[in-house]
Design a protein around this motif. Structure first.
Motif, short mmCIF file in Angstrom:
data_model
loop_
_atom_site.label_atom_id
_atom_site.label_comp_id
_atom_site.label_asym_id
_atom_site.label_seq_id
_atom_site.Cartn_x
_atom_site.Cartn_y
_atom_site.Cartn_z
N UNK A 16 28.20 8.52 37.93
CA UNK A 16 27.37 8.91 36.79
C UNK A 16 27.44 7.89 35.65
N UNK A 17 28.36 6.94 35.74
CA UNK A 17 28.49 5.93 34.69
C UNK A 17 27.54 4.75 34.90
N UNK A 18 26.89 4.70 36.06
CA UNK A 18 25.96 3.62 36.35
C UNK A 18 24.55 3.99 35.90
N UNK A 19 23.74 2.98 35.64
CA UNK A 19 22.35 3.21 35.25
C UNK A 19 21.58 3.85 36.41
N UNK A 20 20.66 4.78 36.12
CA UNK A 20 19.90 5.44 37.19
C UNK A 20 19.19 4.47 38.13
#
Length: 210
Positions: A16-20
């Motif tokens: 969830x810490x990565x860009x979509x």
């Protein structure tokens, strides 16, 4: 290297810490690689499916009051599409020996959840996945396939809206470069289907192209 590649894609796609956009790209690579690679052991494929499905079910449990919305749940739909796509290629081969593990993916629960992931899949993926589920009695997809083929998604209340779907990003599908294709013979899984099924492909492009 193969397992490291898969592990890296799983971590990127489910973090969830990565860009979509990065997560969607990683999930596209993962789904395409797991579906198309012949040398992957079926147990590795199952482990990938289990991790993706677990993530999807966790998301559903934490968004039980949410309604279908591509702008809010885009990565979730990409995770589900990865599960459905991999199963399009592997379901018939791995089901008999691994029926219990596949049943624990709870595909019927995922398909029928309030976020309606099958509706937001690529039409080709959804159609083939539906056929596989019918064959093995794993999920009841009919109500969502009707909306899928009409390009409509349920809204709050009784309304319907036109679907904006995630990109059909499967970078290894299909491999049509004639000069280098020979290097991958025996390692690349071409699309095939049982003789009693009409001609369908989960890819957006025709597999017979040169």
């Amino acid at each position: 290297y193969c397992l490291l590649f898969i592990d890296r894609l799983l971590k990127l796609g489910l973090s969830s810490s990565q860009a979509p956009t990065q997560r969607e790209a990683a999930l596209g690579y993962l789904a395409s690689f797991a579906a198309r690679t012949r040398f992957l052991d079926s147990q590795i494929v199952l482990q990938v499916l289990e991790k993706l499905a677990a993530n999807a079910h966790d998301y559903v449990r934490s968004h039980q009051e949410s309604t279908p919305d591509i702008s809010k749940h885009r990565v979730f739909y990409a995770v589900c599409q990865a599960v459905f796509y991999i199963l399009c290629f592997h379901m018939d081969d791995i089901y008999e020996a691994n029926a219990e593990r596949i049943s624990r993916l709870q595909l019927n629960t995922l398909v029928g959840c309030g976020l309606r992931p099958l509706v937001f899949c690529s039409e080709g993926v959804a159609t083939v996945f539906d056929r596989k589920c019918q064959r093995h009695a794993l999920a009841f997809c009919a109500p969502y396939m009707k909306l899928q083929t009409q390009g409509l998604a349920p809204m709050t209340g009784d309304g319907l809206a036109s679907i904006d779907r995630p990109d059909d990003f499967f970078p290894f599908d299909p491999y049509n470069l004639r000069r280098t294709k020979a290097f991958f013979e025996g390692q690349y899984r071409e699309w095939s289907q049982p003789d009693d099924e009409e001609a369908l492909t989960p890819d957006s492009d025709d597999e017979s192209q040169d």
